[in-house]
Structure formats: C-alpha cells, structure tokens
Write a protein that holds these residues in place. Structure first.
Motif, PDB file in Angstrom:
ATOM      1  N   ILE A 118      10.693 -55.500  50.283  1.00 52.48           N
ATOM      2  CA  ILE A 118       9.987 -55.436  51.570  1.00 52.48           C
ATOM      3  C   ILE A 118      10.651 -54.414  52.492  1.00 52.48           C
ATOM      4  O   ILE A 118       9.980 -53.621  53.185  1.00 52.48           O
ATOM      5  CB  ILE A 118       9.971 -56.832  52.228  1.00 52.48           C
ATOM      6  CG1 ILE A 118       9.115 -57.791  51.390  1.00 52.48           C
ATOM      7  CG2 ILE A 118       9.448 -56.759  53.652  1.00 52.48           C
ATOM      8  CD1 ILE A 118       9.177 -59.239  51.848  1.00 52.48           C
ATOM      9  N   GLY A 119      11.981 -54.396  52.512  1.00 49.73           N
ATOM     10  CA  GLY A 119      12.690 -53.417  53.344  1.00 49.73           C
ATOM     11  C   GLY A 119      12.424 -51.988  52.901  1.00 49.73           C
ATOM     12  O   GLY A 119      12.239 -51.089  53.755  1.00 49.73           O
ATOM     13  N   GLN A 120      12.391 -51.739  51.593  1.00 48.62           N
ATOM     14  CA  GLN A 120      12.132 -50.382  51.096  1.00 48.62           C
ATOM     15  C   GLN A 120      10.727 -49.925  51.439  1.00 48.62           C
ATOM     16  O   GLN A 120      10.520 -48.781  51.878  1.00 48.62           O
ATOM     17  CB  GLN A 120      12.366 -50.350  49.582  1.00 48.62           C
ATOM     18  CG  GLN A 120      13.821 -50.517  49.185  1.00 48.62           C
ATOM     19  CD  GLN A 120      14.002 -50.731  47.702  1.00 48.62           C
ATOM     20  OE1 GLN A 120      13.030 -50.756  46.941  1.00 48.62           O
ATOM     21  NE2 GLN A 120      15.250 -50.904  47.255  1.00 48.62           N
ATOM     22  N   LEU A 121       9.743 -50.799  51.248  1.00 50.23           N
ATOM     23  CA  LEU A 121       8.365 -50.422  51.599  1.00 50.23           C
ATOM     24  C   LEU A 121       8.224 -50.174  53.093  1.00 50.23           C
ATOM     25  O   LEU A 121       7.529 -49.236  53.520  1.00 50.23           O
ATOM     26  CB  LEU A 121       7.410 -51.535  51.159  1.00 50.23           C
ATOM     27  CG  LEU A 121       7.223 -51.706  49.645  1.00 50.23           C
ATOM     28  CD1 LEU A 121       6.350 -52.924  49.354  1.00 50.23           C
ATOM     29  CD2 LEU A 121       6.602 -50.452  49.046  1.00 50.23           C
ATOM     30  N   THR A 122       8.894 -50.984  53.909  1.00 48.43           N
ATOM     31  CA  THR A 122       8.833 -50.790  55.367  1.00 48.43           C
ATOM     32  C   THR A 122       9.454 -49.452  55.754  1.00 48.43           C
ATOM     33  O   THR A 122       8.904 -48.705  56.584  1.00 48.43           O
ATOM     34  CB  THR A 122       9.560 -51.944  56.069  1.00 48.43           C
ATOM     35  OG1 THR A 122       8.960 -53.188  55.699  1.00 48.43           O
ATOM     36  CG2 THR A 122       9.483 -51.768  57.581  1.00 48.43           C
ATOM     37  N   ALA A 123      10.613 -49.116  55.171  1.00 55.68           N
ATOM     38  CA  ALA A 123      11.283 -47.858  55.500  1.00 55.68           C
ATOM     39  C   ALA A 123      10.431 -46.660  55.086  1.00 55.68           C
ATOM     40  O   ALA A 123      10.320 -45.667  55.840  1.00 55.68           O
ATOM     41  CB  ALA A 123      12.638 -47.802  54.807  1.00 55.68           C
ATOM     42  N   THR A 174       7.125 -46.559  54.752  1.00 55.55           N
ATOM     43  CA  THR A 174       5.940 -46.484  55.617  1.00 55.55           C
ATOM     44  C   THR A 174       6.287 -45.946  56.999  1.00 55.55           C
ATOM     45  O   THR A 174       5.591 -45.081  57.553  1.00 55.55           O
ATOM     46  CB  THR A 174       5.306 -47.883  55.737  1.00 55.55           C
ATOM     47  OG1 THR A 174       4.973 -48.368  54.434  1.00 55.55           O
ATOM     48  CG2 THR A 174       4.059 -47.836  56.598  1.00 55.55           C
ATOM     49  N   VAL A 175       7.374 -46.459  57.594  1.00 55.23           N
ATOM     50  CA  VAL A 175       7.769 -46.001  58.937  1.00 55.23           C
ATOM     51  C   VAL A 175       8.159 -44.524  58.910  1.00 55.23           C
ATOM     52  O   VAL A 175       7.796 -43.747  59.808  1.00 55.23           O
ATOM     53  CB  VAL A 175       8.923 -46.872  59.468  1.00 55.23           C
ATOM     54  CG1 VAL A 175       9.499 -46.274  60.748  1.00 55.23           C
ATOM     55  CG2 VAL A 175       8.449 -48.295  59.714  1.00 55.23           C
TER      56      VAL A 175
END
Length: 465
Positions: free
Chosen positions: A32-37, A39-40
């Motif tokens: 989840i952290g990797q996908l968030t980073a 995307t942002v």
C-alpha cells in the motif's frame, strides 16, 4: 536438569516462532505504501516513472502474498530458511523498485534498512549477516546504477555527488549499526527469557520437594479406590463366612486394616499441610539441607556459624523457602565443582541481618567476568586444564543466574569476589583464596519468628496412627 533442558531450548530456531501471517500483513502495508508513493509522485509532483515496470514490481509482491495465503494455513510458523527467503525477496523487490525510481536519489532508499532489522530480530546470526551483506551490495549498486527521476519538463532530479555519497554512507552505517544493535538486544532478551524459564523450572522442582504434605495427600487420593475395594470385598466375605468363624475373623481383620490404612493416609495428608515445623528451621539446618547433595563429592565442606557483635548466641530460625534452599544449593555446588580440596560455608547473624558466606580454595572467578557474574548464558573458551579438572562442565553461567535470581527473590543481596583480590573485604584468610560469595538478608525478611512473615506458634495437631 533445568540447565540441560534450557540449553536444548536455546538451540531451537527462533524464527520458527514467527507466523507467516505476520509477514504477510507487513508486506500488505509495504505494498500500500509503494502504490501510494508511486501515485503521489506521478499525480502531484509530475515525476515521469516507468509505470509498467513499477506496477510489475509491486504486482510481484501482491502475487507472492496471494500465493502464500492460498497455499499455507494462517497459523503456519516459518522455518529459518523460509523466513530467510521471505526477507530476501522483500529486499530484492524493494531494490528493484528503487532502481526504477532514482536509486539513492530516492528518499525512500532508507527503507533498505527494514529487511535487515527484521532479520536481525528473528533470525540467526548467519542469516542476518547474509541479508546485511546483500543489502550493502544492493545499496552500493543503486548508488551507481539506476533510472533517473525526471519531471514532466525533462528536468533530472539528481543529488550532488557529495550528498549522494553521504546518503550511501549513512545507509551503510544504518544497516550495520541497526542490524547489529537489534540482533544483540534480541539475543539478550531471548537469553534472559530462557534463563528465567529455567529459574521457574528449578523453583517448581524445589517446591515439589518441599511440599511433602501435597504429595502425601495425592497418594491418599490415589489409594482411596483400591482401599475401598478391599473394604467392600472383605465385608462381603464376612457375610458369606458365617459358618466359618476362623475365616470370618481373618476377613474382619482385613477390613479393619483397610480402614486403618485409610485413616493413616488421611491424617498424613492433613499433617503435612499443617505441620509448622516444615515451614521453618534453624539457620544451620537450612544450610546443611542445601549442601547435603554435595558434601560427599570428594571435597571437604566445612560449616561454621557465629553471632556478630551484640547478637544473641542462639541462632535464628528462618523460613524454609524453596528459593533459599535451591539458591544456596547452586552456590555450594559451584564452589565444590571448582575447589581444590576445601569449601567453607559460614553463617553470621546480627539483630538486623543474616549473612552466609561461601568460599573455596580454587582459582576463583576470571577477573574479567566478576562484573558479569549472574548473567545467563555467559560463554568463554575453556583451557585444557579446565577440561581436565571438570570435563562435564558446560559453562553457560545458568546455575549462578538461577541462584542469584532465586535468592534475590527472597530479598537477598549477593556479592562476588576472589580471595586473591587485595581490595576485597569479605575474607582475610589466605587459605580461602578462591571464589567468594556473600549472601545477605535483612533479618526481618526471613526470620521465621520475629520477621515480617512469622510462622504461627503453637503445637502441631497430633499425628494419629
């Protein structure tokens, strides 16, 4: 016995205590952290990324998690090798993702320390060293080889070489220091946990030996059924032998003796629980009880007792606590094991304090270990003379740890010294040149008559036989 059991326990793989579900949950958080980073970085800061490869790297982690969920039960415990593979996979996946997103120019490069920290906490030294070495190699490669970070205007986001080098050094130092620190602390905590378990085992064993009343009560309970059967059978025989008075008399005697056995066992169980004398004893009696298994092992054990100062000549009666008996027994065993020929066990008391000093004429404690005596699982290389003098001795330091822990639990304060040390003040006799242990209590803590927990006075109930 406790020492041998706990040494086997210590040899087990600690990683087998970690559930697969725990690492799967941590990996979902990382995904989840990797996908968030990603995307942002793309949507907010308009960084141009190789999205296909980035999503492929994250997708590999997703597939790994789903495969583990489908193939293994939730309560599966990982072996050492399985745990190693899981952590190594996460390290390689993170490194590949960093390669796609700027290498060490990416501030998330610090996360390379994470897998090393996990390995240091749950795996063996060998596995931790391998994971740490792989992390250092990957960090060094990422400093040189990576895809650049570009904005939508084509600007390359690179650190100056000085900052990039500093970032590389900082991550390497973090991997080494945090990994070593975590592994050391984890080992200390685990050793202490294992040693405390051994202490509880030793205390439980001594409690069983002390609690004679409970043993007798259990015997009375177990023998109750066969005695009742004997009584029932003898009663039936009495009814059937009306025409045989000689045999009927024998059957009546059997029933009478069965009743007598039942009463004896019941009274023994009650007496064992209520006997005031089992809960206290003179100081020297407790010392002799603790030393009894080791007085005939080829060394001379000398006992002495005396009051100090203005104390009464009569020796105090103390509580017969299992902690005190087993703790003193371990200390005396250690003295007998390492003495040349003589061991001295001396007791001294004042109105406020009770002191027991255990000394021998051996070589004493290694000077560099004096400050660490009582720590569990201390190891040092044994010389040939050590092996010939005591070939069966393993030398884990667990016996002294158990003794120290149990005695301190009873309120004692322990001091360790060598008789050859010119600065020690526990002994002045040149013959007692070996190890010295002084165990001191405030008298009120263990005095069975005038202390904080006095044994009730009065006569015991008569023991009916």
């Amino acid at each position: 016995m406790a020492e041998s059991k706990i040494s086997l326990w210590q040899g087990q793989e600690r990683s087998s205590w970690i559930r697969l579900r725990t690492l799967i949950l941590l990996r979902w958080v990382a995904i989840i952290g990797q996908l968030t980073a990603i995307t942002v970085a793309q949507q907010t800061y308009h960084v141009q990324l190789e999205l296909g490869l980035c999503y492929f790297a994250v997708g590999v982690s997703v597939m790994g998690n789903l495969t583990a969920i489908l193939l293994f039960p939730e309560n599966k415990r990982l072996s050492e090798f399985e745990n190693f593979l899981m952590v190594l996979f996460d390290l390689l996946q993170l490194s590949f993702l960093l390669y796609l997103t700027g290498g060490l120019n990416n501030p998330f490069a610090l996360l390379l320390v994470g897998p090393v920290t996990i390995s240091a906490n749950v795996m063996s030294t060998r596995s931790t060293l391998i994971v740490g070495a792989v992390a250092i190699v990957l960090t060094s490669l990422l400093a040189q080889f990576h895809l650049p970070l570009r904005t939508n205007l084509g600007l390359v986001l690179d650190m100056p070489d000085t900052l990039l080098f500093g970032n590389w050094v900082a991550i390497i130092i973090a991997i080494v220091f945090i990994g070593a620190y975590s592994h050391r602390v984890s080992s200390e905590v685990q050793s202490m946990s294992e040693a405390l378990s051994a202490t509880h085992m030793a205390l439980a064993r001594e409690q069983k030996l002390t609690d004679l009343g409970g043993v007798v009560a259990a015997a009375a309970h177990e023998l109750g059924t066969p005695l009742a059967t004997i009584k029932l059978a003898s009663s039936e025989l009495i009814e059937e032998l009306d025409d045989r008075p000689d045999l009927m008399e024998d059957a009546a005697l059997i029933r009478e003796q069965a009743n007598r056995c039942r009463d004896i066992l019941r009274n023994m169980g009650r007496a064992g629980k209520d006997d005031l004398h089992l809960r206290q004893a003179p100081l020297t009696t407790v010392i002799h009880e603790a030393a009894e298994p080791h007085v005939n092992r080829g060394k001379s054990v000398h006992f002495g007792e005396r009051p100090s100062g203005d104390a009464d000549m009569q020796q105090p009666s103390i509580l017969r606590k299992p902690e005190i008996i087993h703790g003193l027994r371990n200390l005396i065993q250690n003295a007998v094991d390492f003495a040349q020929a003589n061991v001295w066990v001396e007791a001294e008391w004042t109105p406020d304090q009770i002191t027991i000093c255990i000394m021998d004429d051996g070589r004493g404690y290694p000077p560099h270990m004096i400050g660490r005596i009582g720590d569990p699982f201390m190891r040092r290389r044994r010389s040939d003379s050590d092996k010939s003098a005591r070939p069966e001795y393993v030398g884990m330091g667990l016996g002294l740890f158990i003794a120290k822990t149990l005695l301190e639990r009873s309120g004692a304060e322990l001091k360790f010294a060598n008789g050859t040390d010119p600065y020690q003040n526990l002994n002045t006799d040149p013959d007692r040149r070996g190890a010295i242990v002084q165990v001191s209590w405030q008298r009120k803590l263990i005095d069975a008559q005038k202390g904080d927990s006095p044994v009730p006075s009065g006569a015991n109930q008569p023991f009916q036989i």
